[in-house]
Motif scaffolding. Structure first.
Motif, PDB file in Angstrom:
ATOM      1  N   GLN A   5      -2.997  22.966 -13.114  1.00  0.00           N
ATOM      2  CA  GLN A   5      -3.107  23.391 -14.499  1.00  0.00           C
ATOM      3  C   GLN A   5      -4.474  22.995 -15.065  1.00  0.00           C
ATOM      4  OE1 GLN A   5      -0.626  25.256 -15.572  1.00  0.00           O
ATOM      5  NE2 GLN A   5       0.492  24.842 -13.666  1.00  0.00           N
ATOM      6  N   PRO A   6      -4.905  23.641 -16.167  1.00  0.00           N
ATOM      7  CA  PRO A   6      -6.204  23.286 -16.771  1.00  0.00           C
ATOM      8  C   PRO A   6      -6.297  21.818 -17.161  1.00  0.00           C
ATOM      9  CG  PRO A   6      -5.361  25.350 -17.682  1.00  0.00           C
ATOM     10  CD  PRO A   6      -4.262  24.774 -16.850  1.00  0.00           C
ATOM     11  N   THR A   7      -5.150  21.195 -17.415  1.00  0.00           N
ATOM     12  CA  THR A   7      -5.158  19.783 -17.807  1.00  0.00           C
ATOM     13  C   THR A   7      -5.315  18.846 -16.603  1.00  0.00           C
ATOM     14  OG1 THR A   7      -2.743  19.871 -17.753  1.00  0.00           O
ATOM     15  CG2 THR A   7      -3.802  20.127 -19.898  1.00  0.00           C
ATOM     16  N   GLY A   8      -5.310  19.377 -15.403  1.00  0.00           N
ATOM     17  CA  GLY A   8      -5.528  18.561 -14.209  1.00  0.00           C
ATOM     18  C   GLY A   8      -4.269  18.223 -13.439  1.00  0.00           C
ATOM     19  N   ASP A   9      -3.076  18.401 -14.036  1.00  0.00           N
ATOM     20  CA  ASP A   9      -1.831  18.130 -13.316  1.00  0.00           C
ATOM     21  C   ASP A   9      -1.474  19.318 -12.428  1.00  0.00           C
ATOM     22  OD1 ASP A   9      -1.358  19.174 -16.124  1.00  0.00           O
ATOM     23  OD2 ASP A   9       0.565  19.651 -15.164  1.00  0.00           O
ATOM     24  N   VAL A  10      -0.624  19.072 -11.453  1.00  0.00           N
ATOM     25  CA  VAL A  10      -0.231  20.092 -10.487  1.00  0.00           C
ATOM     26  C   VAL A  10       1.262  20.372 -10.616  1.00  0.00           C
ATOM     27  CG1 VAL A  10       0.132  20.560  -8.035  1.00  0.00           C
ATOM     28  CG2 VAL A  10      -2.051  19.664  -8.812  1.00  0.00           C
TER      29      VAL A  10
ATOM     30  N   ALA B  10       4.377  13.370  -9.236  1.00  0.00           N
ATOM     31  CA  ALA B  10       4.580  13.321 -10.689  1.00  0.00           C
ATOM     32  C   ALA B  10       3.865  12.116 -11.297  1.00  0.00           C
ATOM     33  CB  ALA B  10       6.077  13.259 -10.995  1.00  0.00           C
ATOM     34  N   LYS B  11       3.925  10.989 -10.616  1.00  0.00           N
ATOM     35  CA  LYS B  11       3.242   9.784 -11.098  1.00  0.00           C
ATOM     36  C   LYS B  11       1.723   9.973 -11.089  1.00  0.00           C
ATOM     37  CE  LYS B  11       2.792   4.838 -10.075  1.00  0.00           C
ATOM     38  NZ  LYS B  11       3.217   3.738  -9.158  1.00  0.00           N
ATOM     39  N   LEU B  12       1.197  10.556 -10.028  1.00  0.00           N
ATOM     40  CA  LEU B  12      -0.246  10.809  -9.937  1.00  0.00           C
ATOM     41  C   LEU B  12      -0.691  11.824 -10.985  1.00  0.00           C
ATOM     42  CD1 LEU B  12      -0.605  10.909  -6.049  1.00  0.00           C
ATOM     43  CD2 LEU B  12      -1.675   9.236  -7.582  1.00  0.00           C
TER      44      LEU B  12
ATOM     45  N   LEU C 117      -7.655   9.319  -7.316  1.00  0.00           N
ATOM     46  CA  LEU C 117      -6.295   9.776  -7.575  1.00  0.00           C
ATOM     47  C   LEU C 117      -6.065  11.176  -7.011  1.00  0.00           C
ATOM     48  CD1 LEU C 117      -5.952   8.513 -11.263  1.00  0.00           C
ATOM     49  CD2 LEU C 117      -4.908   7.507  -9.231  1.00  0.00           C
ATOM     50  N   ARG C 118      -7.084  12.031  -7.158  1.00  0.00           N
ATOM     51  CA  ARG C 118      -6.957  13.392  -6.626  1.00  0.00           C
ATOM     52  C   ARG C 118      -6.900  13.384  -5.092  1.00  0.00           C
ATOM     53  NH1 ARG C 118      -7.959  18.080  -9.449  1.00  0.00           N
ATOM     54  NH2 ARG C 118      -8.224  17.857 -11.700  1.00  0.00           N
ATOM     55  N   ASP C 119      -7.660  12.485  -4.478  1.00  0.00           N
ATOM     56  CA  ASP C 119      -7.592  12.366  -3.016  1.00  0.00           C
ATOM     57  C   ASP C 119      -6.176  12.043  -2.565  1.00  0.00           C
ATOM     58  OD1 ASP C 119     -10.260  12.879  -2.769  1.00  0.00           O
ATOM     59  OD2 ASP C 119     -10.863  10.794  -2.504  1.00  0.00           O
ATOM     60  N   ARG C 120      -5.572  11.070  -3.241  1.00  0.00           N
ATOM     61  CA  ARG C 120      -4.224  10.654  -2.866  1.00  0.00           C
ATOM     62  C   ARG C 120      -3.225  11.786  -3.101  1.00  0.00           C
ATOM     63  NH1 ARG C 120      -1.066   8.689   0.645  1.00  0.00           N
ATOM     64  NH2 ARG C 120       1.002   8.200  -0.197  1.00  0.00           N
ATOM     65  N   ARG C 121      -3.384  12.487  -4.225  1.00  0.00           N
ATOM     66  CA  ARG C 121      -2.459  13.584  -4.524  1.00  0.00           C
ATOM     67  C   ARG C 121      -2.585  14.700  -3.500  1.00  0.00           C
ATOM     68  NH1 ARG C 121      -2.795  16.545 -10.259  1.00  0.00           N
ATOM     69  NH2 ARG C 121      -4.627  17.463  -9.260  1.00  0.00           N
ATOM     70  N   SER C 122      -3.796  14.980  -3.062  1.00  0.00           N
ATOM     71  CA  SER C 122      -4.006  16.015  -2.049  1.00  0.00           C
ATOM     72  C   SER C 122      -3.320  15.643  -0.737  1.00  0.00           C
ATOM     73  CB  SER C 122      -5.505  16.224  -1.818  1.00  0.00           C
ATOM     74  OG  SER C 122      -5.737  17.187  -0.821  1.00  0.00           O
ATOM     75  N   ILE C 123      -3.401  14.346  -0.384  1.00  0.00           N
ATOM     76  CA  ILE C 123      -2.740  13.881   0.843  1.00  0.00           C
ATOM     77  C   ILE C 123      -1.227  14.052   0.731  1.00  0.00           C
ATOM     78  CG2 ILE C 123      -2.222  11.833   2.226  1.00  0.00           C
ATOM     79  CD1 ILE C 123      -5.052  10.827   1.592  1.00  0.00           C
ATOM     80  N   VAL C 124      -0.664  13.658  -0.410  1.00  0.00           N
ATOM     81  CA  VAL C 124       0.789  13.756  -0.600  1.00  0.00           C
ATOM     82  C   VAL C 124       1.241  15.216  -0.614  1.00  0.00           C
ATOM     83  CG1 VAL C 124       2.727  13.171  -2.103  1.00  0.00           C
ATOM     84  CG2 VAL C 124       0.830  11.569  -1.848  1.00  0.00           C
ATOM     85  N   LEU C 125       0.443  16.088  -1.231  1.00  0.00           N
ATOM     86  CA  LEU C 125       0.777  17.514  -1.236  1.00  0.00           C
ATOM     87  C   LEU C 125       0.798  18.081   0.183  1.00  0.00           C
ATOM     88  CD1 LEU C 125      -1.250  18.807  -4.330  1.00  0.00           C
ATOM     89  CD2 LEU C 125       1.232  18.864  -4.064  1.00  0.00           C
TER      90      LEU C 125
ATOM     91  N   GLN D 265      -1.301   9.878 -14.105  1.00  0.00           N
ATOM     92  CA  GLN D 265      -2.509   9.050 -14.001  1.00  0.00           C
ATOM     93  C   GLN D 265      -3.775   9.899 -14.075  1.00  0.00           C
ATOM     94  OE1 GLN D 265      -1.698   7.060 -10.286  1.00  0.00           O
ATOM     95  NE2 GLN D 265      -0.624   5.367 -11.270  1.00  0.00           N
ATOM     96  N   ILE D 266      -3.762  11.051 -13.415  1.00  0.00           N
ATOM     97  CA  ILE D 266      -4.927  11.954 -13.456  1.00  0.00           C
ATOM     98  C   ILE D 266      -5.109  12.509 -14.855  1.00  0.00           C
ATOM     99  CG2 ILE D 266      -5.796  14.182 -12.622  1.00  0.00           C
ATOM    100  CD1 ILE D 266      -4.481  13.484  -9.910  1.00  0.00           C
ATOM    101  N   LEU D 267      -3.996  12.848 -15.493  1.00  0.00           N
ATOM    102  CA  LEU D 267      -4.051  13.375 -16.860  1.00  0.00           C
ATOM    103  C   LEU D 267      -4.687  12.352 -17.800  1.00  0.00           C
ATOM    104  CD1 LEU D 267      -3.024  16.002 -18.274  1.00  0.00           C
ATOM    105  CD2 LEU D 267      -1.021  14.694 -18.980  1.00  0.00           C
TER     106      LEU D 267
END
Length: 565
Positions: free
Chosen positions: A224-229, A180-182, A202-210, A185-187
């Motif tokens: 989502q189109p806005t970049g958040d997951v 949620a925090k990432l 930031l996307r690299d880190r989010r992919s690792i956490v996912l 930040q990505i948004l």
């Protein structure tokens, strides 16, 4: 078109080459960084410029810096990670369970069973030896202790796994909060989708956490189109934009143990996951270990019930002066088959033999037990009243609603025989084993204190070994209560379920492992850094930079000529 315009074109080329070299350098620097996704500079021709009747290009522009990945392949890999984590958790549990069973060692339950029934067989060879009977009692204690120890150790395994489930709740909350925090930040970095570039770090880190979360839960991550997951588990979302829905632990009881269930705090609903480490741990705790405990309890219950049914009809080298039933009833006035006894009784009868120790003469009295479901079914009160009518003994019900039988004189003792009702075993009178399951199985204390009471005879105190013969053969005797299966078959089934379950789980997990490695290889071919390719790109950007610098140098010379004219 002027020399200054040409200078601007060369400058744009220099900037593009510089950015390209920076991205290449970043890729090379992170060639061995786990979770790093290769980056690429997206170049596009600059807008054209009209010069008279001509349309001339203005060089190159850097449109974006993006990650080289396949979102669909990433989602498939997360699903594979969930399946593998679930399989590995179950595989590990089976390894531990097989180690506890120790079927290839000399300390397994099958060895204890064989030793115990072998010791009963020895009584047939030396029926008058109290020491041989004592050995049978000791072997019975050893068998009961092994069964109890197995139950306890498997229960401890369940407790350990439950602790791991508690820890997964902490891990889940940590991961979803970070996602949620990432997202936020990505948004912010990508402007809600207005930027063509990716917030690469930031996307690299989010992919690792996912991926880490996918190993715990069977998640669905939708960008989502806005970049958040948005992250979902089943029909519940865990992360939406910058909001995370935390989970908590709920304590319940299962098979006599405290177990944890993970639920969403907001909805107070259980968190359901079909795969992942959490699903594997829950399956291990409840289905694998819990199922084994059920089977072990069934086996122990059958052993106690069937052995005691035969044993309770026998007599030892000496009789009883006093005996108290092991099991109490819920209601002394209720019929015995509805009084809350752990083992069943039915219509029939049993004999009480009262012996004069001086003359050796015995008097046999038959006690009828009526449990046909019609009027006047036998209650505990009525049973005690019938026993009280036997000369030489008296019976009563103690405050704990158990039967107490005593002799009227020290000159007599008593024993039991011919029980066709099963009521002696149901009440725990003249039995070998005590307890009702694997957790409390043991040997009757009166027998431990006086092994001469071991009931080997069927025709009177110390008369023969008829009951011992039946007991010695009980391991291989078809049991009506088990549809013709024997105790040996029941134990083999118990161990076979474990070995077969372990083999299937290992095979399935290996399949998951191969599939996950295949998908990971395919994704790495896209996202991984190839040093050879990066070296080629570095040379390309280097040459482009050199050529652009030469253009600028040439224009500088022309401008000097122009100024000096």
């Amino acid at each position: 078109m002027t020399l200054l315009s040409t200078l601007q074109i060369a400058n744009n080329s220099l900037i593009a080459s510089q950015l390209g070299l920076q991205v290449v350098g970043n890729n090379i620097a992170n060639a061995n960084t786990p979770g790093y996704i290769r980056q690429q500079v997206v170049l596009t021709p600059a807008p054209t410029q009209r010069y008279g009747g001509l349309l001339l290009g203005l060089g190159v522009e850097v449109q974006a810096v993006i990650q080289q990945t396949d979102r669909f392949l990433e989602e498939r890999l997360r699903s594979a990670l969930s399946d593998l984590a679930s399989g590995e958790a179950q595989e590990k549990t089976y390894v531990q369970l097989e180690s506890l069973l120790g079927e290839l060692s000399d300390t397994d339950l099958s060895t204890a069973l064989t030793d115990f029934f072998g010791s009963v067989q020895d009584i047939l060879n030396q029926p008058d030896s109290e020491s041989v009977r004592n050995l049978a009692v000791l072997q019975g204690q050893s068998l009961a202790a092994d069964i109890s120890r197995m139950h306890e150790r498997v229960g401890q395994l369940r407790t350990d796994i439950n602790t791991q489930i508690d820890q997964t709740a902490v891990e889940i909350n940590g991961h979803i909060n970070e996602i949620a925090k990432l997202n936020v930040q990505i948004l912010q970095a990508e402007g809600g989708g207005t930027s063509a570039s990716d917030a690469v770090g930031l996307r690299d880190r989010r992919s690792i956490v996912l991926n880490e979360l996918a190993q715990i839960l069977d998640i669905t991550a939708i960008e989502q189109p806005t970049g958040d997951v948005s992250v979902y588990v089943g029909g519940d979302y865990l992360v939406f934009q910058g909001t995370a829905r935390p989970v908590t632990i709920e304590q319940t009881t299962d098979r006599g143990q405290t177990v944890s269930r993970i639920k969403l705090i907001e909805t107070d609903a259980p968190l359901f996951s079909s795969s992942g480490k959490l699903a594997g741990l829950v399956t291990s705790r409840d289905a694998i270990l819990g199922g084994f405990l059920d089977s072990l309890n069934d086996f122990a219950t059958t052993l106690v019930s069937e052995f005691n049914k035969v044993y309770s009809q026998g007599q030892g080298l000496s009789g009883y002066s006093q005996i108290t039933s092991e099991f109490a009833v819920d209601n002394v006035e209720a019929s015995l088959d509805e009084a809350g006894l752990k083992f069943s009784a039915n219509s029939g009868s049993f004999d009480i033999l009262v012996r004069n120790k001086q003359t050796g003469l015995s008097e046999t009295t038959q006690i009828q037990v009526d449990l046909n479901g019609l009027d006047d079914d036998t209650s505990l009160e009525e049973l005690v009243e019938a026993i009280n009518a036997v000369d030489g003994i008296n019976a009563s019900i103690d405050p704990n609603r158990r039967v107490v039988i005593k002799t009227d004189s020290q000159l007599v003792d008593f024993s039991f025989a011919g029980d066709t009702s099963g009521v002696l075993a149901a009440l725990g009178i003249n039995t070998f084993f005590k307890g009702t399951s694997a957790s409390d199985i043991g040997v009757n204390k009166q027998l431990i204190d006086n092994p001469a009471l071991f009931a080997a005879s069927g025709g009177g105190i110390g008369e023969d070994t008829d009951v011992a013969i039946k007991l010695a053969n009980l391991l291989s005797t078809p049991l009506e209560s088990q549809n013709g299966s024997t105790l040996a078959v029941l134990y083999d089934k118990l161990t076979a379920e474990v070995s077969q379950g372990a083999a299937v789980t290992t095979s399935v997990t290996e399949g998951y492992r191969v599939f996950q490695n295949t998908l990971e290889g395919q994704l790495l071919a896209i996202t991984g850094v190839n040093l050879d390719e990066e070296a080629v790109r570095m040379i390309q950007y280097q040459r482009t930079f050199q050529a652009s610098a030469r253009v600028i140098s040439t224009i500088n010379d022309l401008l000097e000529v122009l100024v000096n004219i």
